[in-house]
Scaffold this active site. Structure first.
Site, PDB file in Angstrom:
ATOM      1  N   LEU A 184       0.833  -1.205   0.000  1.00  0.00           N
ATOM      2  CA  LEU A 184       0.000   0.000   0.000  1.00  0.00           C
ATOM      3  C   LEU A 184       0.869   1.257   0.000  1.00  0.00           C
ATOM      4  O   LEU A 184       0.570   2.222  -0.709  1.00  0.00           O
ATOM      5  CB  LEU A 184      -0.937  -0.016   1.213  1.00  0.00           C
ATOM      6  CG  LEU A 184      -2.085  -1.031   1.100  1.00  0.00           C
ATOM      7  CD1 LEU A 184      -2.676  -1.337   2.476  1.00  0.00           C
ATOM      8  CD2 LEU A 184      -3.182  -0.517   0.161  1.00  0.00           C
TER       9      LEU A 184
ATOM     10  N   HIS B  67     -18.275   2.908  17.476  1.00  0.00           N
ATOM     11  CA  HIS B  67     -17.537   1.913  18.257  1.00  0.00           C
ATOM     12  C   HIS B  67     -17.499   2.302  19.746  1.00  0.00           C
ATOM     13  O   HIS B  67     -17.701   1.469  20.617  1.00  0.00           O
ATOM     14  CB  HIS B  67     -16.114   1.795  17.710  1.00  0.00           C
ATOM     15  CG  HIS B  67     -15.307   0.725  18.356  1.00  0.00           C
ATOM     16  ND1 HIS B  67     -15.515  -0.617  18.097  1.00  0.00           N
ATOM     17  CD2 HIS B  67     -14.313   0.782  19.273  1.00  0.00           C
ATOM     18  CE1 HIS B  67     -14.679  -1.322  18.824  1.00  0.00           C
ATOM     19  NE2 HIS B  67     -13.932  -0.509  19.544  1.00  0.00           N
TER      20      HIS B  67
ATOM     21  N   GLU C  16      -7.128  -9.123   6.839  1.00  0.00           N
ATOM     22  CA  GLU C  16      -8.341  -8.340   6.588  1.00  0.00           C
ATOM     23  C   GLU C  16      -7.947  -6.886   6.356  1.00  0.00           C
ATOM     24  O   GLU C  16      -7.267  -6.294   7.189  1.00  0.00           O
ATOM     25  CB  GLU C  16      -9.303  -8.416   7.789  1.00  0.00           C
ATOM     26  CG  GLU C  16     -10.592  -7.628   7.554  1.00  0.00           C
ATOM     27  CD  GLU C  16     -11.494  -7.537   8.794  1.00  0.00           C
ATOM     28  OE1 GLU C  16     -12.479  -8.270   8.867  1.00  0.00           O
ATOM     29  OE2 GLU C  16     -11.181  -6.729   9.690  1.00  0.00           O
TER      30      GLU C  16
HETATM   31  P1  GTP Z   1     -16.333  -9.841  13.156  1.00  0.00           P
HETATM   32  O1  GTP Z   1     -16.607 -11.180  13.737  1.00  0.00           O
HETATM   33  O2  GTP Z   1     -16.642  -8.688  14.097  1.00  0.00           O
HETATM   34  O3  GTP Z   1     -14.938  -9.723  12.612  1.00  0.00           O
HETATM   35  O4  GTP Z   1     -17.385  -9.633  11.988  1.00  0.00           O
HETATM   36  P2  GTP Z   1     -17.527 -10.384  10.577  1.00  0.00           P
HETATM   37  O5  GTP Z   1     -16.583 -11.506  10.485  1.00  0.00           O
HETATM   38  O6  GTP Z   1     -18.965 -10.628  10.314  1.00  0.00           O
HETATM   39  O7  GTP Z   1     -16.986  -9.300   9.575  1.00  0.00           O
HETATM   40  P3  GTP Z   1     -17.452  -7.852   9.146  1.00  0.00           P
HETATM   41  O8  GTP Z   1     -16.745  -7.684   7.859  1.00  0.00           O
HETATM   42  O9  GTP Z   1     -18.925  -7.624   9.150  1.00  0.00           O
HETATM   43  O10 GTP Z   1     -16.831  -6.876  10.267  1.00  0.00           O
HETATM   44  C1  GTP Z   1     -15.496  -6.925  10.579  1.00  0.00           C
HETATM   45  C2  GTP Z   1     -15.024  -5.641  11.244  1.00  0.00           C
HETATM   46  O11 GTP Z   1     -15.599  -4.474  10.654  1.00  0.00           O
HETATM   47  C3  GTP Z   1     -15.357  -5.488  12.710  1.00  0.00           C
HETATM   48  O12 GTP Z   1     -14.453  -6.179  13.513  1.00  0.00           O
HETATM   49  C4  GTP Z   1     -15.248  -3.963  12.875  1.00  0.00           C
HETATM   50  O13 GTP Z   1     -13.883  -3.550  12.909  1.00  0.00           O
HETATM   51  C5  GTP Z   1     -15.841  -3.456  11.589  1.00  0.00           C
HETATM   52  N1  GTP Z   1     -17.292  -3.273  11.713  1.00  0.00           N
HETATM   53  C6  GTP Z   1     -18.251  -4.047  11.185  1.00  0.00           C
HETATM   54  N2  GTP Z   1     -19.469  -3.568  11.475  1.00  0.00           N
HETATM   55  C7  GTP Z   1     -19.295  -2.450  12.213  1.00  0.00           C
HETATM   56  C8  GTP Z   1     -20.196  -1.493  12.818  1.00  0.00           C
HETATM   57  O14 GTP Z   1     -21.404  -1.597  12.740  1.00  0.00           O
HETATM   58  N3  GTP Z   1     -19.623  -0.462  13.497  1.00  0.00           N
HETATM   59  C9  GTP Z   1     -18.282  -0.317  13.601  1.00  0.00           C
HETATM   60  N4  GTP Z   1     -17.821   0.736  14.307  1.00  0.00           N
HETATM   61  N5  GTP Z   1     -17.406  -1.194  13.050  1.00  0.00           N
HETATM   62  C10 GTP Z   1     -17.896  -2.251  12.371  1.00  0.00           C
HETATM   63 MG    MG Z   2     -13.198  -8.605  13.416  1.00  0.00          MG
END
Ligand code: GTP
Ligand code: MG
Length: 224
Positions: free
Chosen positions: A42, A176, A160
């Site tokens: 990046l 958050h 990720e």
């Molecule tokens: P995790 O088990 O939390 O990692 O979720 P996931 O595997 O379903 O993946 P997803 O891509 O939905 O979200 C991964 C990451 O995105 C989270 O760990 C947060 O860092 C961020 N994230 C997702 N949804 C939200 C949200 O509603 N609010 C905020 N602040 N961050 C979010």
């Molecule tokens: Mg996560």
């Protein structure tokens, strides 16, 4: 408690799948290397852009390695077997990178330039910009595999990468912070207000993008 102690606690929890915590530490080191690889890629893209187009596609990069406690908590919550192989297979966010851009178009440009590199494998894309979450959350999430080169050969590691604009990052960090507060009153109203803010931010990003496009167009016309 220092990091090594925490690591050995996790090793104990991991039980039979793991002979000693050195193996867990070695795995974490591989994730650290994977983070470095993607971060460098990046940074190279950013440097190339500033040279060729006199602008930086991103404003900042943050990286984080998931803590042993969070790894353990997630493995247990999701009911995965507690072994190192299972961590590697089931957790996609042990290595995390967040890229914050000024403009939405740069998010897609960077994501494209990164994923078309021939050593990168794209495992999954979650486009929460085109398809925001119900609460208003917006970001582009990629799960990548990147090779790291070790004494005993090449190994692909999962990383990720979250891409956001500055405005989306502002919203997500406020969201958050509020997520951990215990709401007793007006919960519905708070949810509605947050979602409204997310929509305002989305329009703001669009306006900013329009401004940049107008400036670039006028620059291009004045240089012919
Ligand atoms: P995790 O088990 O939390 O990692 O979720 P996931 O595997 O379903 O993946 P997803 O891509 O939905 O979200 C991964 C990451 O995105 C989270 O760990 C947060 O860092 C961020 N994230 C997702 N949804 C939200 C949200 O509603 N609010 C905020 N602040 N961050 C979010
Ligand atoms: Mg996560």
């Amino acid at each position: 408690m220092n990091e090594n102690l925490k690591t050995s606690d996790l090793a104990l929890e991991l039980g039979r799948g793991l002979e000693n915590s050195a193996e867990f530490t070695a795995l974490m080191n591989k994730y650290k290397c994977a983070i470095m690889e993607v971060e460098t890629k990046l940074n190279v893209l950013n440097a190339e852009f500033s040279l060729n187009y006199d602008r930086n596609p991103f404003e900042s990069i943050e990286t984080r390695l998931k803590s042993p406690e969070s790894i353990l908590e997630k493995m247990q919550r999701k009911g995965f077997e507690l072994t190192l192989t299972s961590i590697e297979e089931n957790l996609f966010d042990v290595a995390g990178i967040r890229v914050v851009c000024a403009f939405q178009e740069d998010i897609y440009k960077l994501a494209e330039l990164l994923t078309k590199q021939d050593d990168i494998r794209l495992l999954r894309t979650k486009d929460y910009i085109k398809h925001p979450k119900d609460n208003g959350y917006r970001s582009l999430h990629l799960i990548l595999e990147v090779p790291i080169f070790l004494a005993d050969g090449k190994k692909y590691m999962k990383v990720e990468v979250q891409f956001r604009t500055i405005a989306m990052d502002f919203w997500a960090s406020v969201d958050h912070k509020l997520r951990y507060k215990k709401v007793i009153e007006n919960e519905e109203q708070i949810i509605t207000k947050l979602k409204r803010c997310a929509n305002v931010i989305s329009r703001l990003d669009q306006e900013m993008q329009d401004i940049r496009n107008m400036i670039e167009k006028s620059e291009a016309e004045s240089s012919v």
